[in-house]
Design a protein around this motif. Structure first.
Motif, PDB file in Angstrom:
ATOM      1  N   ASN A  68       0.862  -1.181   0.000  1.00 30.22           N
ATOM      2  CA  ASN A  68       0.000   0.000   0.000  1.00 30.22           C
ATOM      3  C   ASN A  68       0.907   1.243   0.000  1.00 30.22           C
ATOM      4  O   ASN A  68       1.740   1.419   0.888  1.00 30.22           O
ATOM      5  CB  ASN A  68      -0.907  -0.020   1.235  1.00 30.22           C
ATOM      6  N   HIS A  69       0.725   2.096  -0.987  1.00 29.96           N
ATOM      7  CA  HIS A  69       1.576   3.277  -1.187  1.00 29.96           C
ATOM      8  C   HIS A  69       1.595   4.197   0.048  1.00 29.96           C
ATOM      9  O   HIS A  69       2.645   4.724   0.427  1.00 29.96           O
ATOM     10  CB  HIS A  69       1.030   4.021  -2.422  1.00 29.96           C
ATOM     11  N   CYS A  70       0.447   4.364   0.681  1.00 26.45           N
ATOM     12  CA  CYS A  70       0.352   5.260   1.844  1.00 26.45           C
ATOM     13  C   CYS A  70       1.088   4.660   3.040  1.00 26.45           C
ATOM     14  O   CYS A  70       1.824   5.357   3.746  1.00 26.45           O
ATOM     15  CB  CYS A  70      -1.114   5.508   2.213  1.00 26.45           C
TER      16      CYS A  70
ATOM     17  N   ALA B 117       3.566   2.756   2.846  1.00 24.41           N
ATOM     18  CA  ALA B 117       4.992   2.889   2.533  1.00 24.41           C
ATOM     19  C   ALA B 117       5.507   4.280   2.916  1.00 24.41           C
ATOM     20  O   ALA B 117       6.607   4.420   3.468  1.00 24.41           O
ATOM     21  CB  ALA B 117       5.237   2.623   1.050  1.00 24.41           C
ATOM     22  N   HIS B 118       4.702   5.337   2.678  1.00 25.38           N
ATOM     23  CA  HIS B 118       5.093   6.688   3.110  1.00 25.38           C
ATOM     24  C   HIS B 118       5.271   6.713   4.631  1.00 25.38           C
ATOM     25  O   HIS B 118       6.156   7.390   5.152  1.00 25.38           O
ATOM     26  CB  HIS B 118       4.009   7.706   2.735  1.00 25.38           C
ATOM     27  N   LEU B 119       4.423   5.982   5.349  1.00 26.89           N
ATOM     28  CA  LEU B 119       4.499   5.961   6.815  1.00 26.89           C
ATOM     29  C   LEU B 119       5.728   5.187   7.294  1.00 26.89           C
ATOM     30  O   LEU B 119       6.452   5.632   8.183  1.00 26.89           O
ATOM     31  CB  LEU B 119       3.238   5.325   7.426  1.00 26.89           C
TER      32      LEU B 119
ATOM     33  N   LEU C 194       1.446  12.693  10.212  1.00 27.65           N
ATOM     34  CA  LEU C 194       0.712  13.600   9.331  1.00 27.65           C
ATOM     35  C   LEU C 194       1.180  13.293   7.910  1.00 27.65           C
ATOM     36  O   LEU C 194       2.335  13.533   7.567  1.00 27.65           O
ATOM     37  CB  LEU C 194       1.016  15.054   9.728  1.00 27.65           C
ATOM     38  N   TYR C 195       0.269  12.714   7.145  1.00 28.15           N
ATOM     39  CA  TYR C 195       0.610  12.262   5.789  1.00 28.15           C
ATOM     40  C   TYR C 195       0.007  13.247   4.789  1.00 28.15           C
ATOM     41  O   TYR C 195      -1.213  13.327   4.665  1.00 28.15           O
ATOM     42  CB  TYR C 195       0.087  10.834   5.618  1.00 28.15           C
ATOM     43  N   VAL C 196       0.893  13.989   4.160  1.00 25.48           N
ATOM     44  CA  VAL C 196       0.448  15.076   3.270  1.00 25.48           C
ATOM     45  C   VAL C 196       1.079  14.940   1.891  1.00 25.48           C
ATOM     46  O   VAL C 196       2.294  15.014   1.744  1.00 25.48           O
ATOM     47  CB  VAL C 196       0.807  16.454   3.883  1.00 25.48           C
ATOM     48  N   SER C 197       0.239  14.732   0.890  1.00 29.18           N
ATOM     49  CA  SER C 197       0.772  14.582  -0.463  1.00 29.18           C
ATOM     50  C   SER C 197      -0.204  15.198  -1.442  1.00 29.18           C
ATOM     51  O   SER C 197      -1.080  15.971  -1.045  1.00 29.18           O
ATOM     52  CB  SER C 197       0.973  13.101  -0.748  1.00 29.18           C
ATOM     53  N   GLY C 198      -0.071  14.839  -2.721  1.00 26.67           N
ATOM     54  CA  GLY C 198      -0.971  15.396  -3.720  1.00 26.67           C
ATOM     55  C   GLY C 198      -2.393  14.952  -3.464  1.00 26.67           C
ATOM     56  O   GLY C 198      -3.309  15.753  -3.284  1.00 26.67           O
TER      57      GLY C 198
ATOM     58  N   GLY D 191       8.648  12.701  -1.034  1.00 27.57           N
ATOM     59  CA  GLY D 191       7.797  12.423  -2.195  1.00 27.57           C
ATOM     60  C   GLY D 191       7.867  10.958  -2.605  1.00 27.57           C
ATOM     61  O   GLY D 191       8.617  10.158  -2.022  1.00 27.57           O
ATOM     62  N   ASP D 192       7.091  10.613  -3.607  1.00 27.61           N
ATOM     63  CA  ASP D 192       7.016   9.224  -4.065  1.00 27.61           C
ATOM     64  C   ASP D 192       8.396   8.680  -4.450  1.00 27.61           C
ATOM     65  O   ASP D 192       9.160   9.343  -5.152  1.00 27.61           O
ATOM     66  CB  ASP D 192       6.082   9.132  -5.288  1.00 27.61           C
ATOM     67  N   ASN D 193       8.703   7.486  -3.999  1.00 28.85           N
ATOM     68  CA  ASN D 193      10.010   6.877  -4.292  1.00 28.85           C
ATOM     69  C   ASN D 193       9.921   5.364  -4.193  1.00 28.85           C
ATOM     70  O   ASN D 193       9.025   4.820  -3.531  1.00 28.85           O
ATOM     71  CB  ASN D 193      11.070   7.435  -3.327  1.00 28.85           C
TER      72      ASN D 193
HETATM   73 FE   FE2 Z   1       2.711   9.557  -2.546  1.00 33.63          FE
END
Ligand code: FE2
Ligand code: ATP
Length: 320
Positions: free
Chosen positions: A106-108, A110-112, A127-131, A283-285
């Motif tokens: 899950n992309h989100c 992964a950000h966490l 706090l998850y902030v993206s596009g 950002g996305d990676n």
């Molecule tokens: Fe993202």
């Protein structure tokens, strides 16, 4: 153990490699259209065109060959369908060709996870902030629970749309940040927060009407101050409610210095811990996908289809 992760949910195609829990390569390219927003078909064409080159760069950086990879991971969603399909098909092909396991991430989440890895904070409010996303998240009982979120558009989307109206190409966040540093006058804007939830459509309309009448610098400054305050206020309330004493900010907008400064200040006032994540991982990676795939290495997933509407709180977090 080497994990290769592929990110392709939206505008960015990225390949990351981890050796156990250490990132050893993180290559990417972001589609930057000359005008307008991202068109799904064009994003997929971009990913398809650059996939082999970025994969090669990541392997070179890690000093590895494909046959050395022990586990493949890909971003399963949420995202735009044509883009998602590129990463899903490439990773599925590689896992079959080399006879290695494939994990859908899950992309989100992964950000966490990359934020927890790089800050060393074990159980922060996130706090998850993206596009596309604006969520305040806490971990509870094998789940990431969304405590608060935007009721309409994501904050990055607000910045990108406003930027486009001011003649700034996608992604507008970094340019708005630069303009904001030169802003002098605060223009009062609609401040919309209900409990832990926020909403940005009122402010979007308001700002669209003052473009041309106020300076770009003052608009950028006032917009940032207003929406970032909303997010930090909701994060603080969540920290108090959940009795958690640390905060991280992750996602593309976490690259913003002013947002981090406000987070740091709020935390210091309540004797809580705040750590910034390195800009490279905001950002996305692909590295965040590889690392989360590594965490999920023992999962026995049956469903490896893409999930365009994959929600953060539906993922079982068995590794914590
Ligand atoms: Fe993202
Ligand atoms: P998600 O699927 O997680 O919503 P995404 O597709 O939006 O991801 P990210 O790379 O996580 O991709 O975030 C991109 C967003 O981050 C864009 O809206 C961009 O304008 C914004 N952004 C990037 N740098 C900055 C910055 N310095 N300040 C504010 N916003 C920024």
């Amino acid at each position: 153990m080497y994990t290769l992760g592929i990110e392709s949910t939206a505008h960015t195609f990225g390949v990351g490699i981890t050796e156990n829990d250490r990132v050893i390569a993180n290559e990417r390219d972001t589609l930057k259209p000359l005008s307008g927003g991202i068109i799904p078909r064009e994003a997929a064409a971009h990913h398809f065109r650059l996939a082999a080159e970025i994969l090669g760069k990541a392997l070179n950086k890690g000093g590895l060959r494909l046959k050395d990879i022990d586990l493949f991971a890909f971003s399963q969603g949420p995202g735009i369908i044509p883009s998602l399909k590129v990463g899903a098909s490439l990773s599925s092909f590689l896992s079959k060709k080399y006879g290695k396991k494939l994990i859908g991430v899950n992309h989100c989440v992964a950000h966490l996870e990359i934020a927890r890895l790089y800050t060393g904070l074990r159980d922060p409010i996130m706090l998850y902030v993206s596009g596309g996303n604006t969520q305040i998240i806490t971990y509870y009982n094998k789940n990431y629970i969304v405590f608060g979120e935007t009721q309409d558009i994501g904050i990055g989307n607000l910045l990108d749309k406003t930027g486009r109206r001011m003649g700034i190409p996608f992604p507008a966040g970094p340019e708005i940040e630069k303009l904001a540093e030169k802003g002098k006058h605060y223009i009062e804007m609609p401040y919309s927060i209900k409990g832990m939830d926020v909403s940005f459509s009122g402010i979007e309309t308001f700002v669209s009407k003052i473009i041309g009448r106020e300076t770009k610098e003052d608009i950028a400054f006032s917009l940032q101050e207003t929406v970032f305050s909303m997010l930090i206020e909701a994060s603080e309330r969540t920290m108090a409610y959940c009795l958690k004493n640390s905060l991280v900010i992750t996602g593309g907008v976490a690259a913003n210095k002013r947002l981090n400064e406000m987070g740091r200040k709020m935390c210091s006032e309540r004797a809580a811990e705040f750590k910034e994540i390195p800009m490279e991982f905001a950002g996305d990676n692909g590295a965040m996908i590889a690392y989360t795939g590594y965490l999920m290495r023992d999962y026995n997933q049956k469903d490896l289809d893409i999930k365009p509407k994959f929600r953060t709180d539906t993922v079982e977090i068995n590794y914590r």
